[in-house]
Write an enzyme that holds these catalytic residues in place. Structure first.
Site: not given
Length: 300
Positions: A61, A63, A65, A209, A267
């Site tokens: 995805h 984001h 990081d 995530d 994570h």
């Protein structure tokens, strides 16, 4: 052989010598890069991983990081005179981002970069030896998990029996895929005479995530290793839910209900400097849990 090497195990911010998310999946002779947080190429160099063997990259995805390391990595491979095709699987908007960066720097890559937008659940790559599939996870923005499966493991050659039957070592790779050997005199050496059955196909799932989501159970059911995020300890269940993340016990519950062989958790939030408690809490629910530690390779 299937294994996963952890390059980065932290969430949004680098902290305590932990880096944003990135992993390297080894499946037989293939290397797959999963997510590419900031510093990924530094980690690849640190652990002496041969970049040229990476032909597929999967970004879960958008984001930062999980992909801020990608532009640099793609450019560096060009500087190293890569010529082989590179396949990138990611949410569609990433193509525009990469195109803009390359254009702004007047960069022309010396190798073909093939962009494959992630749009629906299903098979991404399939050969006669392995397949890679994607599935949605529940996060603040569109997010994908990835599953790596051996389609069929190679048979095991018994060298003593092969030598006794006169099968040359140069033919062993063909024995592994089930071929018979014919001698110069026309005698057929049956494959099962000199090989042993292949082991059970191996599998790995990267859930990316996500908040606690039991829809994941069927998608990762029975895998040998499951990676599931554990951004927070169990006392921050409400914060995890509000930020579309998971806790230690939630990840362990998914692993237990899915009947996986082993759970890797990572994570980690930068609010934590020590990680031992993460493993302790997860093991209370699913004992075969390990921390996803950077530089460690976890084999099936």
């Amino acid at each position: 052989m299937l294994a996963v090497t952890i390059l980065g195990n932290n969430s949004a911010l680098p902290a305590y010598d932990r880096h944003p998310t990135s992993q390297l999946v080894t499946l037989d002779d293939q290397l797959f890069l999963v997510d590419c947080g900031e510093g990924t190429q530094v980690q690849l160099s640190k652990y002496r991983i041969r970049w040229g063997r990476i032909n597929h990259i999967f970004i879960s995805h958008l984001h930062g990081d999980h992909y801020f390391g990608l532009p640099g990595f793609i450019n560096s491979m060009g500087l190293l005179h890569r010529e082989n095709d590179l396949h990138l699987f990611a949410p569609a908007p990433l193509k525009e981002i990469l195109d803009l960066q390359l254009k702004a720097a007047a960069t022309v890559l010396p190798y073909p970069l093939h962009f494959h937008p992630l749009e629906e659940e299903g098979v991404l790559v399939k050969t006669d030896r392995f397949k890679v599939t994607c599935f949605p996870t529940k996060h603040r923005i569109p997010c994908w998990g990835f599953r790596f499966d051996q389609v069929k493991a190679p048979r095991r050659v018994n060298p003593d029996k092969a030598i006794l039957r006169g099968v040359p070592a140069a033919f062993y790779d063909r024995l592994k895929v089930g071929e018979d050997y014919e001698t110069k005199t026309g005698e057929v050496i049956r494959n099962e005479w000199v090989t042993e059955p292949a082991p059970k196909p191996q599998s790995y799932a990267y859930s990316a995530d996500t908040l606690y989501d039991e829809e994941l159970i069927d998608r990762v059911k029975g895998v040998d290793i499951l990676y599931h995020e554990t951004t927070y300890l169990k006392d921050l269940n409400d914060r995890a839910a509000s930020r579309f993340h998971s806790t230690t016990t939630q990840a362990a519950c998914i692993a237990k209900k899915a009947g996986v062989g082993r759970l890797l958790i990572g994570h980690f939030s930068s609010k934590y400097d020590k990680l031992d408690i993460f493993k302790e809490e997860a093991c209370e629910v699913f004992p075969n849990t390990d921390l996803a530690l950077e530089g460690v390779t976890y084999k099936v």
